[in-house]
Design a protein around this motif. Structure first.
Motif, PDB file in Angstrom:
ATOM      1  N   ALA A 192      59.446  36.108  57.405  1.00  0.00           N
ATOM      2  CA  ALA A 192      60.346  35.298  56.578  1.00  0.00           C
ATOM      3  C   ALA A 192      59.869  35.226  55.136  1.00  0.00           C
ATOM      4  CB  ALA A 192      60.480  33.892  57.158  1.00  0.00           C
ATOM      5  N   ILE A 193      58.593  35.503  54.904  1.00  0.00           N
ATOM      6  CA  ILE A 193      58.034  35.437  53.550  1.00  0.00           C
ATOM      7  C   ILE A 193      58.359  36.725  52.809  1.00  0.00           C
ATOM      8  CG2 ILE A 193      55.918  35.280  52.182  1.00  0.00           C
ATOM      9  CD1 ILE A 193      54.723  33.599  54.404  1.00  0.00           C
ATOM     10  N   MET A 194      58.896  36.593  51.618  1.00  0.00           N
ATOM     11  CA  MET A 194      59.207  37.730  50.764  1.00  0.00           C
ATOM     12  C   MET A 194      58.075  38.006  49.779  1.00  0.00           C
ATOM     13  SD  MET A 194      62.635  38.372  48.467  1.00  0.00           S
ATOM     14  CE  MET A 194      62.504  36.796  47.616  1.00  0.00           C
ATOM     15  N   ALA A 195      57.476  36.944  49.242  1.00  0.00           N
ATOM     16  CA  ALA A 195      56.450  37.132  48.220  1.00  0.00           C
ATOM     17  C   ALA A 195      55.607  35.876  48.100  1.00  0.00           C
ATOM     18  CB  ALA A 195      57.087  37.466  46.871  1.00  0.00           C
ATOM     19  N   TYR A 196      54.402  36.055  47.555  1.00  0.00           N
ATOM     20  CA  TYR A 196      53.540  34.943  47.173  1.00  0.00           C
ATOM     21  C   TYR A 196      53.621  34.767  45.664  1.00  0.00           C
ATOM     22  CZ  TYR A 196      51.372  35.805  51.765  1.00  0.00           C
ATOM     23  OH  TYR A 196      51.147  35.996  53.097  1.00  0.00           O
ATOM     24  N   ASP A 197      53.844  33.526  45.238  1.00  0.00           N
ATOM     25  CA  ASP A 197      53.815  33.164  43.823  1.00  0.00           C
ATOM     26  C   ASP A 197      52.503  32.420  43.602  1.00  0.00           C
ATOM     27  OD1 ASP A 197      54.147  32.180  41.289  1.00  0.00           O
ATOM     28  OD2 ASP A 197      56.174  31.425  41.600  1.00  0.00           O
ATOM     29  N   LEU A 198      51.592  33.002  42.818  1.00  0.00           N
ATOM     30  CA  LEU A 198      50.215  32.517  42.756  1.00  0.00           C
ATOM     31  C   LEU A 198      50.001  31.359  41.793  1.00  0.00           C
ATOM     32  CD1 LEU A 198      48.242  35.886  42.970  1.00  0.00           C
ATOM     33  CD2 LEU A 198      49.207  34.479  44.808  1.00  0.00           C
ATOM     34  N   ASP A 199      50.981  31.024  40.971  1.00  0.00           N
ATOM     35  CA  ASP A 199      50.832  29.862  40.089  1.00  0.00           C
ATOM     36  C   ASP A 199      52.170  29.556  39.455  1.00  0.00           C
ATOM     37  OD1 ASP A 199      49.717  27.728  38.769  1.00  0.00           O
ATOM     38  OD2 ASP A 199      48.573  28.911  37.324  1.00  0.00           O
ATOM     39  N   THR A 236      48.677  43.064  53.298  1.00  0.00           N
ATOM     40  CA  THR A 236      49.315  44.178  52.585  1.00  0.00           C
ATOM     41  C   THR A 236      50.822  44.165  52.750  1.00  0.00           C
ATOM     42  OG1 THR A 236      49.067  45.621  54.518  1.00  0.00           O
ATOM     43  CG2 THR A 236      47.274  45.621  52.898  1.00  0.00           C
ATOM     44  N   ASN A 237      51.371  43.153  53.412  1.00  0.00           N
ATOM     45  CA  ASN A 237      52.787  43.171  53.795  1.00  0.00           C
ATOM     46  C   ASN A 237      53.709  42.499  52.787  1.00  0.00           C
ATOM     47  OD1 ASN A 237      52.132  44.407  56.278  1.00  0.00           O
ATOM     48  ND2 ASN A 237      51.643  42.415  57.174  1.00  0.00           N
ATOM     49  N   HIS A 238      53.180  41.656  51.931  1.00  0.00           N
ATOM     50  CA  HIS A 238      54.041  40.848  51.079  1.00  0.00           C
ATOM     51  C   HIS A 238      53.805  41.144  49.599  1.00  0.00           C
ATOM     52  CE1 HIS A 238      53.862  38.242  54.809  1.00  0.00           C
ATOM     53  NE2 HIS A 238      55.151  38.483  54.646  1.00  0.00           N
ATOM     54  N   LEU A 239      54.852  40.912  48.812  1.00  0.00           N
ATOM     55  CA  LEU A 239      54.772  41.108  47.366  1.00  0.00           C
ATOM     56  C   LEU A 239      54.048  39.939  46.706  1.00  0.00           C
ATOM     57  CD1 LEU A 239      58.438  42.345  46.780  1.00  0.00           C
ATOM     58  CD2 LEU A 239      56.384  43.755  47.020  1.00  0.00           C
ATOM     59  N   ILE A 240      53.632  40.166  45.457  1.00  0.00           N
ATOM     60  CA  ILE A 240      52.881  39.152  44.713  1.00  0.00           C
ATOM     61  C   ILE A 240      53.485  39.008  43.324  1.00  0.00           C
ATOM     62  CG2 ILE A 240      50.646  38.599  43.655  1.00  0.00           C
ATOM     63  CD1 ILE A 240      49.308  39.992  46.004  1.00  0.00           C
ATOM     64  N   THR A 241      53.618  37.760  42.879  1.00  0.00           N
ATOM     65  CA  THR A 241      54.113  37.471  41.537  1.00  0.00           C
ATOM     66  C   THR A 241      53.411  36.229  41.018  1.00  0.00           C
ATOM     67  OG1 THR A 241      56.116  37.230  40.185  1.00  0.00           O
ATOM     68  CG2 THR A 241      56.049  36.016  42.263  1.00  0.00           C
ATOM     69  N   ILE A 242      53.641  35.886  39.763  1.00  0.00           N
ATOM     70  CA  ILE A 242      53.170  34.639  39.157  1.00  0.00           C
ATOM     71  C   ILE A 242      54.303  34.094  38.309  1.00  0.00           C
ATOM     72  CG2 ILE A 242      51.541  33.577  37.538  1.00  0.00           C
ATOM     73  CD1 ILE A 242      49.442  35.538  38.416  1.00  0.00           C
TER      74      ILE A 242
END
Length: 745
Positions: A192-199, A236-242
């Motif tokens: 269900a997770i598309m991406a992690y937003d780190l801040d 390694t499965n999810h995208l990363i953004t800030i």
């Protein structure tokens, strides 16, 4: 849609999952979730309403923040963090108010009920970490059931990238890396997770903490450390953004130097009530603010050269009931007009998506706008309507029969629900190629109207270190503003910031503005210039003398391109490296006589005009390419930036074309090209005594088909192959050839 959740206590201390529950953010409605064990069901109803509005994802905000130390000292009363005096050193915890509204004094967080997640974060030895992650997973599962994907804000706070106790900033980053490894490892298989937003908006927090001049190489380095900690060690499965701010944040937190999979910007209409031309006409002020916002969308799509989303935007609105209008952008019809302007821009002008700020009008405490006297309902003093009216749903608890439609702001919600996303049209934002002050892209505050003589204007050009013009540079100016003349106090001045963008020639014009007394001492004291992937340079000081009327800026660094096009010939004496964030395309005639290395993250496209001479070396490989954090003048390859040899040994997706000088040039061809059902590959010098291996590869280097050639011509069956660009590779014991082939269906 941005959506916030809040934890609460069933009992304290918290030792198990049953001691804590989760519900909607307290300020939604009228603190409707307090001491309510059915918080997850209320979240489910909210998610269903979000889906009904037409949104397909949420940005989930947990309000979890990192603190170097509890943010208060003895004597600050109820504003002290509940962990004050209970723990020392750094901690991940929730803002004091999130559980502080509990009517039960024994559970009230302000009564020194400290929920602290501290290192080491490893599971299962850290029960607070385990309870938090289980609570988070429960909410994500509810979103999944309502068919919503999740961008998860992993943490927030002023201290994510700021060291404490006299320690360097790296100590905070190390602590956050350790936290993220555990969190993302726990959620690595969650679909269900598309991406992690780190801040969330680190640039604004830096301004509040005397870090406004944080260097870009530190931003580059820190974002890279977090990215690698997740991608190489836990998920390694999810995208990363800030989550960043507007175009001006490029000065420090520059998406052009950050290691993320996509860019997230927060761009709002920002009315300048005191300074904007036509300050007494609210409609003009708001339209100017909207125009500036749309220009920034154009700028991001044109000059970031990265996939990006508008992660936050909004428009405060009221029902036009007299004094409640104070501080808002407009009424519900104005909100609808804004949506009718914005949605086609999102669809046609480059962003990959957008998210609205605020699920429901809140009862958040705020300040009273300075230009009016705000009237509030009895018992709700000190509320700022402009800060609580961002949403599509009006404030108040849900109808007992779940009557959300009764609370929706019409007609904006209908516009949102029925917007034709599949239709397309040309982008309606198209500023001139050269500076034209009548276009708000080059004069965002229309200062030339109040200053037609351009008194105090600053002009110039932005170029890179090789003298090439930089289009899309962000140029900000501190404008010294005369406000009044008082015989007893003397003249009063203060400064405000204005900005513009450079044109296709790198040229810019900054026009100062003095609405209060036109013609009196309009001047600019400082100019700051930056661009995605370049260093920030400045001229002048904030409260100094006027800067020169013409300033030529040279910005060190080279923009890491999203896509690169190669049209050159490589001479026998040359060694050339061509790299891009996403793809490299060969166009026209490309003759390789020397040595050439090509790297890209997504694809390398070689066309018919490509020719490699005997004795040359052409090395093409699919590999992540990121900016060099030291000086932005080069690139680094994944985490192996200092060893190309190591890169080659470890990169299994590498594609290499070598033309051996010991033999004559061999013409290998394939036809038809493009192909549909089959393609014929011809090797004229085919010899039965030599083994020829025929491979079909994706542009990423993935093997699709492999078979041994039996004759001079071999036919490949393409019926089961998807449309797209591929490479045909022929291998022998001492020779390799590569040809591009295009499959159409």
């Amino acid at each position: 849609m941005n959506y916030s959740i809040s934890p609460g206590y069933n009992s304290f201390p918290v030792n198990s999952n049953s001691d804590m529950w989760v519900g909607p953010w307290p300020q939604y409605g009228q603190y409707r979730h307090l001491e309510n064990p059915d918080g997850l069901d209320q979240i489910r109803q909210d998610f269903a309403a979000i889906r009904g509005l037409g949104f397909n994802s949420i940005r989930l905000i947990t309000e979890l923040k990192r603190y170097n130390t509890p943010p208060c000292t003895t004597g600050q009363g109820s504003y002290c963090h509940p962990c004050n005096g209970v723990i020392g050193n750094s901690v991940f915890s929730f803002d004091w108010f999130l559980s502080g509204w509990n009517q039960n004094i024994s559970l009230n967080a302000k009564n020194n009920k400290c929920y602290a997640i501290q290192a080491p974060y490893d599971l299962p030895s850290n029960p607070q970490m385990a309870i938090f992650l289980q609570m988070l997973e429960d909410v994500i599962e509810v979103a999944d059931r309502e068919d919503l994907r999740v961008i998860l804000l992993t943490a927030d706070g002023f201290d994510l990238f700021r060291g404490g106790f006299g320690q360097p900033n790296q100590t905070a980053v190390d602590d956050y890396k350790a936290f993220l490894k555990v969190m993302t490892g726990y959620l690595a298989t969650n679909t269900a997770i598309m991406a992690y937003d780190l801040d969330n908006e680190p640039n604004y927090k830096d301004n509040d903490n005397d870090l406004w001049n944080r260097k870009k190489n530190e931003v580059c380095d820190f974002s890279g450390q977090l990215y690698d900690a997740i991608k190489e060690q836990s998920d390694t499965n999810h995208l990363i953004t800030i989550g960043l701010g507007h175009a001006g944040t490029t000065r420090t937190w520059d998406p052009g130097v950050m290691k993320t999979d996509f860019v997230s910007l927060h761009i709002y209409p920002e009315p300048q009530w005191q300074y904007d031309y036509g300050v007494n006409i609210q409609e003009d002020v708001m339209q100017h603010a909207i125009d500036r916002m749309m220009d920034q969308i154009y700028w991001a799509s044109t000059y970031l050269e990265r996939p990006w989303i508008l992660e936050e935007t909004g428009f405060t609105s009221s029902d036009d009931s007299g004094s409640w209008d104070c501080g808002t952008f407009g009424d519900y019809s104005d909100l609808n007009a804004f949506m009718q302007d914005l949605l086609p821009i999102i669809r046609d002008c480059g962003p990959s998506g957008y998210a609205w700020w605020g699920f429901q009008d809140s009862f958040e405490n705020g300040y009273t706008p300075p230009d009016c006297s705000l009237q509030v309902p009895p018992g709700q003093a000190n509320l700022d309507h402009s800060r609580r009216s961002w949403a599509f749903l009006m404030s108040g608890d849900p109808d007992p029969t779940w009557g959300y439609n009764l609370l929706m702001k019409q007609p904006a919600c209908s516009t949102l629900q029925t917007f034709p996303w599949t239709a397309t049209a040309p982008c309606s934002i198209n500023p001139p190629n050269t500076v034209t002050l009548s276009d708000h892209y080059y004069d965002p505050y229309l200062n030339h109207i109040s200053n037609p003589g351009l008194t105090g204007a600053v002009t110039g050009t932005c170029r890179d270190s090789e003298g090439r013009p930089i289009a899309g540079a962000v140029i900000a100016a501190a404008n010294y503003l005369y406000t009044e003349q008082d015989p007893s106090d003397g003249d009063i001045f203060h400064y405000y910031w204005t900005h513009t963008f450079s044109d296709s020639n790198g040229d810019y014009v900054l026009v100062p503005f003095n609405y209060h007394t036109p013609g009196l001492n309009e001047f600019i004291t400082q100019v700051r210039v930056t661009a995605p992937g370049y260093k920030t340079v400045e001229e002048g000081t904030l409260q100094g003398q006027p800067v020169s009327a013409n300033i030529q800026f040279t910005l060190p660094g080279a923009t890491p391109k999203y896509a690169s096009t190669v049209t050159q010939t490589v001479l026998s004496t040359e060694t050339i490296s061509e790299q891009a964030w996403a793809r490299v395309n060969f166009e026209g005639t490309n003759e390789i006589y020397g040595s050439m290395t090509v790297r890209a993250r997504e694809s390398i496209e070689i066309k018919e005009g490509f020719f490699a001479m005997n004795g040359c070396v052409f090395d093409a490989g699919i590999q992540a390419v990121w900016p060099d954090c030291n000086d932005y003048s080069g690139f680094r390859h994944s985490s192996h930036e200092n060893s190309n040899e190591l890169n080659y040994q470890e990169n299994n997706n590498e594609i290499v074309l070598l033309v051996d000088s010991r033999s004559n040039s061999v013409t290998v061809r394939c036809f038809p090209n493009p192909a549909t059902r089959q393609v014929s590959v011809v090797v004229p010098e085919y010899g039965p005594d030599m083994r020829y291996l025929l491979k079909l590869l994706s542009m990423e280097g993935q093997l699709i088909l492999e078979e041994e050639m039996k004759n001079e011509m071999q036919i490949l069956d393409l019926i089961s192959i998807q449309a797209g660009a591929y490479l045909i590779r022929i291998e022998t014991s001492d020779m390799n050839w590569c040809l591009p082939v295009y499959i159409v269906k």
